[in-house]
Design an enzyme around this catalytic site. Structure first.
Site, PDB file in Angstrom:
ATOM      1  N   LYS A  93       0.883  -1.138   0.046  1.00 53.53           N
ATOM      2  CA  LYS A  93       0.068   0.079  -0.013  1.00 53.53           C
ATOM      3  C   LYS A  93       0.872   1.244  -0.075  1.00 53.53           C
ATOM      4  CE  LYS A  93      -3.778   1.848   2.846  1.00 53.53           C
ATOM      5  NZ  LYS A  93      -4.476   1.722   3.914  1.00 53.53           N
ATOM      6  N   SER A 151      -9.389   1.393   2.933  1.00 51.53           N
ATOM      7  CA  SER A 151      -8.666   2.129   2.221  1.00 51.53           C
ATOM      8  C   SER A 151      -7.476   1.204   1.401  1.00 51.53           C
ATOM      9  CB  SER A 151      -7.767   3.300   3.132  1.00 51.53           C
ATOM     10  OG  SER A 151      -7.002   2.734   3.957  1.00 51.53           O
ATOM     11  N   THR A 191      -6.853   1.188  10.173  1.00 55.07           N
ATOM     12  CA  THR A 191      -7.113   2.100  11.124  1.00 55.07           C
ATOM     13  C   THR A 191      -8.560   1.889  12.035  1.00 55.07           C
ATOM     14  OG1 THR A 191      -5.678   3.765  10.134  1.00 55.07           O
ATOM     15  CG2 THR A 191      -7.093   4.425  11.989  1.00 55.07           C
ATOM     16  N   GLY A 228     -11.145  -0.672   9.631  1.00 54.33           N
ATOM     17  CA  GLY A 228     -11.763  -1.291   8.464  1.00 54.33           C
ATOM     18  C   GLY A 228     -10.846  -1.420   7.426  1.00 54.33           C
ATOM     19  N   SER A 229      -9.763  -0.968   7.121  1.00 53.85           N
ATOM     20  CA  SER A 229      -8.986  -0.557   5.766  1.00 53.85           C
ATOM     21  C   SER A 229      -8.149  -1.742   5.360  1.00 53.85           C
ATOM     22  CB  SER A 229      -8.025   0.452   6.144  1.00 53.85           C
ATOM     23  OG  SER A 229      -8.642   1.669   5.828  1.00 53.85           O
TER      24      SER A 229
END
Ligand SMILES: *[C@@H]1O[C@H](CO)[C@@H](O)[C@H](O)[C@H]1NC(C)=O
Ligand SMILES: *[C@@H]1O[C@H](CO)[C@@H](O)[C@H](O)[C@H]1NC(C)=O
Ligand SMILES: *[C@@H]1O[C@H](CO)[C@@H](O)[C@H](O)[C@H]1NC(C)=O
Ligand SMILES: *[C@@H]1O[C@H](CO)[C@@H](O)[C@H](O)[C@H]1NC(C)=O
Ligand SMILES: *[C@@H]1O[C@H](CO)[C@@H](O)[C@H](O)[C@H]1NC(C)=O
Ligand SMILES: CC(=O)N[C@H]1CO[C@H](CO)[C@@H](O)[C@@H]1O
Length: 563
Positions: free
Chosen positions: A123, A205, A226, A228-229
């Site tokens: 990422k 994300s 942080t 759900g990402s």
């Protein structure tokens, strides 16, 4: 002699025929001619696992150079061209050179670890040294060309283990903290999308990491969560995701949101691969003091991969709020798949305690404690990150500069439909660690632990709780930094009503995947991996539906070997 002749002629004929057909004997080629070795069976890169890739590398069937070439070509096929998934931001210009060196090392002295020569996509908020040729930007033009002081802690571990950084994945810009913007969009990468339905929401994300893992654009990927990402893009993209306990993996060098909630973890096609990656990236790092609180020995997480892991365990179902479709907005098909999953979990020998509600469940609907903590932490930590950069050509050195940069560069950073930066603005308005901040931090502990996950684990003597990944699943774990392990659960049916997820994306949509999440207390990652593995191996859901044809890259190892 006549009897011999009549007997031996058919035998001779039979031998001749058998030799030609090579079918009369179970051993191949019984007469020792035409002794060409059979071509090795090369793994299909759509699904290839790390153990399969290692076996092929060890046997010399292909090299890491071949792997890099193949993954680069697969990315080229679908990233901007074809379905335009926009999963990848940059390729590592040093990857081929690194792969060649690691191939030689494997031959001479063997492999360093199960990740030796394995291409890993990161990422784009996970920093890598600029000298290697890649940017670290969290998807924003404000960080293009910036020079970070050093590799992130997890990247140092990956390199030491012999892994190769393949490139950087697209993401929701600044890990979705900028504001109310569609998942999977960044200024640099544009709108990423899902490989299971054209223009479907990849979630975020860690959107590009999820999409890339789902169709084999890399061997494995890393994301960060942080709130759900990792869980949500693992769910939407049909992959296994581990959101480690905060402090199990180092965040040193990661473009931050909050030290209390950020965590880096693997997103892969199987929990086996995820466990291999986590074993490498977990561990203490003096540059991230949260990691100093972890247990003294990093477990070998592959030892958790036990098909009987659910046997005799107690798994709770926190129904209230979390499974209320009118509150979560979940399509009823998710509930149907979830009830089936509970039957499977029982079938695997677990006791399902249902309901096992969190007393704090309803409070999460109105609490803004999490937002308060994140807003304060983000300003403090992002300012530290920006100040520590050795260079930043945009001149952005603070959150205030960043907001101004976006306003002054609307073409690249605020195109129509993607203007919002209310998260930044709200954060900029905070005043550091004040009384309200500490009250919110204490409330988060109360909500997530005292009247949340730890309460329910203790009250019902549970080993874990289980929920569908979509909904309010990630919040109680997020606010206390607890782990979540997510595996494929199902796919939206073909008649699902297609909804909107942003100016360019839809959700739900036919065939879009959703996941099942196991949650537990701090540092229960090992146990949760076992539970997820038992369920994953029993159900084998991932391959029951594939990506839409145009989103499946065609390049395979055979296309790059010898070229
Ligand atoms: C990183 O960004 C610079 C612009 O600052 C660009 O020239 C370079 O190509 C980028 N690197 C990669 C690998 O895309
Ligand atoms: C980490 O260090 C910061 C200050 O440097 C301190 O405020 C914080 O409590 C420490 N956290 C842990 C988990 O040790
Ligand atoms: C779901 O939540 C709504 C709103 O709070 C409530 O009216 C409804 O009764 C709940 N449904 C169930 C099945 O609990
Ligand atoms: C924080 O959570 C507590 C419950 O633990 C709640 O009473 C309070 O109203 C919340 N504060 C905010 C600002 O939402
Ligand atoms: C889709 O099909 C299922 C099974 O035939 C049915 O139960 C459901 O109501 C349908 N959903 C929609 C939105 O039409
Ligand atoms: C590797 C790759 O395809 N990167 C592309 C990501 O998207 C941006 C914006 O369209 C392109 O400029 C990159 O080339």
């Amino acid at each position: 002699m006549a009897p011999h002749r009549t007997w031996s002629l058919p035998l001779a004929l039979a031998i001749l025929l058998c030799a030609q057909l090579a079918q009369c004997f179970s051993i191949p080629n019984p007469f020792g001619f035409s002794a060409r070795a059979p071509a090795p069976v090369l793994p299909d890169l759509y699904e290839a696992s790390v153990p399969e890739l290692q076996a092929g590398l060890d046997a010399g069937h292909f090299t890491s150079v071949h792997l890099i070439k193949a993954y680069f070509a697969r990315i080229e096929e679908v990233n901007i061209k074809g379905p335009g998934l926009r999963a990848v931001l940059e390729l590592n210009p040093s990857a081929l050179k690194q792969a060649a060196r690691l191939d030689i090392e494997r031959k001479r002295t063997g492999k360093r670890s199960e990740l030796h020569g394995i291409p890993v996509l990161l990422k784009d908020n996970i920093a890598t040294i600029a000298a290697e040729g890649m940017n670290t930007t969290a998807g924003s033009f404000a960080l293009l060309g910036s020079v970070v002081p050093e590799d992130t802690g997890v990247v140092k571990r990956l390199r030491k283990a012999g892994a190769i950084i393949l490139g950087k994945a697209n993401l929701s810009e600044f890990a979705q903290f900028r504001g109310n913007i569609a998942s999977g969009w960044s200024g640099r990468g544009g709108q990423g999308s899902n490989a299971y339905f054209p223009h479907a929401d990849p979630c975020g994300s860690s959107s590009g990491s999820g999409v890339a893992a789902s169709i084999g654009l890399a061997a494995v990927t890393l994301g960060s969560e942080t709130d759900g990402s990792i869980t949500c893009p693992s769910s939407n993209n049909n992959v296994a995701g581990i959101k480690p306990t905060v402090g199990l993996t180092s965040r040193a060098g990661v473009v931050p949101i909050s030290a209390h909630q950020d965590t880096v973890g693997p997103m892969t096609r199987s929990l086996t691969d995820a466990a291999i990656v986590l074993t490498v990236i977990a561990g203490k790092d003096t540059n991230d003091n949260f990691t100093l609180a972890q247990p003294p020995v990093v477990p070998d997480f592959t030892k958790a991969l036990n098909k009987n892991a659910l046997k005799g365990k107690r798994i709770g179902v926190p129904r209230r709020v979390a499974l209320n479709d009118s509150l979560t907005g979940n399509d009823p098909s998710i509930g149907v798949a979830f009830e089936e999953a509970l039957r499977t979990i029982k079938g695997l020998g677990a006791t399902v305690v249902d309901p096992a509600d969190l007393p704090s469940a309803d409070d999460f609907l109105t609490s803004s404690n999490e937002t308060i903590v994140l807003s304060v932490d983000f300003k403090v930590q992002l300012n530290q990150y920006l100040k520590a950069l050795a260079e930043n050509p945009s001149g952005v050195r603070s959150l205030a500069d960043l907001i101004k940069f976006d306003d002054e560069n609307p073409t690249s950073e605020k195109p129509a439909g993607f203007e919002d930066q209310s998260g930044f603005i709200q954060s900029e308005a905070t005043n550091g660690f004040d009384a309200e901040y500490f009250a919110a931090l204490a409330a988060d502990h109360d909500l997530g632990s005292t009247r949340g996950i730890d309460f329910v684990l203790k009250k019902f003597n549970l080993d874990a709780i289980v929920l569908p990944a979509p909904g309010f699943t990630t919040i109680p774990a997020a606010v206390v930094g607890y782990p979540i392990v997510t595996v494929p659960l199902g796919f939206f049916p073909d008649n699902v009503t297609i909804g909107s997820a942003g100016p360019e994306t839809v959700y739900p949509a036919p065939g879009v995947p959703f996941g099942l999440s196991f949650l537990g207390t701090a540092f229960s990652d090992f146990e949760l991996i076992g539970f997820g593995y038992a369920y994953e191996q029993k159900t084998q859901t991932r391959l029951s539906r594939k990506a839409f044809p145009a989103a499946i890259p065609k390049t395979q190892l055979k296309d790059v070997i010898g070229k």
